[in-house]
Design an enzyme around this catalytic site. Structure first.
Site, PDB file in Angstrom:
ATOM      1  CG  MET A 124      -9.371  -3.137  -9.904  1.00 25.62           C
ATOM      2  SD  MET A 124      -9.533  -4.879  -9.412  1.00 25.62           S
ATOM      3  CE  MET A 124      -8.437  -5.677 -10.558  1.00 25.62           C
ATOM      4  CB  THR A 125     -10.556  -0.042  -4.437  1.00 28.66           C
ATOM      5  OG1 THR A 125     -10.326  -1.447  -4.442  1.00 28.66           O
ATOM      6  CG2 THR A 125     -11.386   0.326  -3.230  1.00 28.66           C
ATOM      7  CB  ILE A 156      -4.224   2.586  -6.124  1.00 29.44           C
ATOM      8  CG1 ILE A 156      -5.685   2.981  -6.396  1.00 29.44           C
ATOM      9  CG2 ILE A 156      -3.575   1.947  -7.343  1.00 29.44           C
ATOM     10  CD1 ILE A 156      -6.638   1.812  -6.596  1.00 29.44           C
ATOM     11  CD  GLU A 243      -6.196  -9.373  -7.165  1.00 31.62           C
ATOM     12  OE1 GLU A 243      -6.287  -8.445  -6.331  1.00 31.62           O
ATOM     13  OE2 GLU A 243      -6.838  -9.391  -8.232  1.00 31.62           O
ATOM     14  NE  ARG A 244     -10.629 -13.492  -4.820  1.00 34.08           N
ATOM     15  CZ  ARG A 244     -11.813 -13.413  -5.388  1.00 34.08           C
ATOM     16  NH1 ARG A 244     -12.307 -14.464  -6.028  1.00 34.08           N
ATOM     17  NH2 ARG A 244     -12.530 -12.298  -5.318  1.00 34.08           N
ATOM     18  CG  HIS A 339       7.569 -13.382  20.704  1.00 27.74           C
ATOM     19  ND1 HIS A 339       7.025 -14.329  19.867  1.00 27.74           N
ATOM     20  CD2 HIS A 339       8.849 -13.199  20.264  1.00 27.74           C
ATOM     21  CE1 HIS A 339       7.909 -14.691  18.953  1.00 27.74           C
ATOM     22  NE2 HIS A 339       9.025 -14.023  19.178  1.00 27.74           N
TER      23      HIS A 339
END
Length: 380
Positions: A124-125, A156, A243-244, A339
């Site tokens: 996509m990107t 990707i 997806e989210r 920590h």
């Protein structure tokens, strides 16, 4: 907490996956993280044990089970801090083939997705197009019985290891509005003109590689079109909720795991003659994080229950995506602080997780885009 749909079969699956991860992944995780690479044969190992695309219909080699099995896989991998892109393969890309592919495409590709022979990616990107997907510049022009693809994709996930990538491209450059000219076309590894240019060096999530891909007069059969021409954007929007949710599950589990390891550390690390968990300031920090994590888990479980029933909840999924991923980053910050100097050392898992969660507010839609979506849903 857990989903109300969980049964003994789900627990058996979870235990089986845990044993597999403990044997095949945990002993190698530190080395793979340093090398920023996972051996490609791991895909077939996951497939052999039934941990890829469990929802795929039995006629294509899957188990035909529900998304809750994918939820278990995402959680268990997040618990050990392993980011190999099995969820992208199984629950983001393969569903495009199952939902919109032809019978011939399903028979050809889905069994290989289940077996791990065909790791998947989605392109996509682009260098100048991220959130504004309608503005992609990659083109696919028809030439006889083929498409000729030209363009560039970046960031990707699974780009170098993939056996096939679904490419979002413009099949109609004059479409108005522009998103109606976008189509999804499958390009298999080894196709002339499909160039896996390089693996990109990113900040974290080292066991999940991202790549830059080029398509230079890349010729693929018209039979590789997924669904219909001009409907690629619509298909991608349809899959965004899942997806989210995948990203949210990982961030939530990361936050839970970071807090658990930090509590253990604070109860054993001493300062001024007592465990640092006995200092009121530290107790307040831990209880604040525990409260936020509990809120996140409650919201996530509600959304997952709805998703399993087929409900769409754009507003609340978008709310969870920005809030839980940002919460995980707050937890990472405070856990590393608790920590002390050890938290800044790579030998402590909190250092790696601190780096890893930073991506979560960006992937699958940035925090800012989520807030815009919510505002639209609220008709602001």
């Amino acid at each position: 907490m857990g989903l109300s749909v969980y049964t003994d079969e789900h627990q058996i699956f979870r235990e089986s996956l845990r044993r597999f991860l403990e044997k095949e992944v945990v002993p190698n995780l530190e080395e793979w993280d340093k090398e920023k690479s996972v051996p490609k044969e791991m895909w077939k190992k996951f497939g052999e044990h039934g941990f890829l695309c469990p929802w795929v219909d039995e006629k294509y080699g899957g188990a035909g089970v529900g998304f809750e099995y994918s939820v278990i896989s995402i959680e268990e991998m997040a618990k050990i801090g392993f980011d190999m892109a099995t969820s992208l393969h199984s629950d983001i890309v393969a569903p495009y083939i199952a939902s919109h592919g032809t019978e011939e495409q399903k028979e050809k590709w889905l069994p290989k997705c289940v077996s791990g022979e065909l790791p998947l990616a989605i392109g996509m990107t682009e260098p100048n197009t991220g959130s504004d997907l309608a503005s992609i510049q990659t083109t696919a022009k028809k030439s006889g019985n083929d498409y000729i693809i030209n363009g560039q994709k970046v960031f990707i996930t699974n780009g170098m290891n993939c056996g096939m990538v679904l490419v979002a491209c413009k099949t109609d450059t004059k479409a108005d509005p522009p998103h109606k000219g976008i189509s999804l076309i499958a390009v298999e590894d080894g196709t002339p003109g499909f160039i896996k240019a390089k693996k990109l060096d990113k900040l974290g999530r080292n066991t999940s590689e991202v790549a830059e891909l080029f398509f230079e007069d890349c010729r693929v059969p018209v039979g590789n079109l997924i669904g219909e021409e001009g409907k690629g954007f619509q298909y991608m929007m349809e899959k965004l909720q899942q997806e989210r949710l995948i990203q949210i599950i990982r961030s939530q589990t990361d936050a839970e795991t970071m807090l658990e390891m930090t509590i253990d550390y604070c109860q054993t690390r001493t300062a001024f003659g007592k465990p640092i968990s006995k200092f009121q300031h530290n107790q307040f920090k831990i209880t604040e994080m525990a409260t936020e994590i509990e809120l996140g888990r409650t919201l996530l479980d509600q959304l997952l229950e709805g998703h399993l029933k087929g409900e769409e909840d754009i507003k609340r999924v978008s709310m969870a995506k920005w809030w839980i991923t940002e919460m995980a980053n707050r937890v990472a910050y405070h856990c590393l602080q608790l920590h002390g100097g050890n938290g800044y050392m790579e030998e402590y898992s909190i250092a790696r997780r601190y780096r890893n969660v930073r991506m979560d507010t960006i992937a699958a839609g940035t925090t800012e885009i989520m807030k815009l979506i919510i505002a639209r849903q609220m008709k602001l």
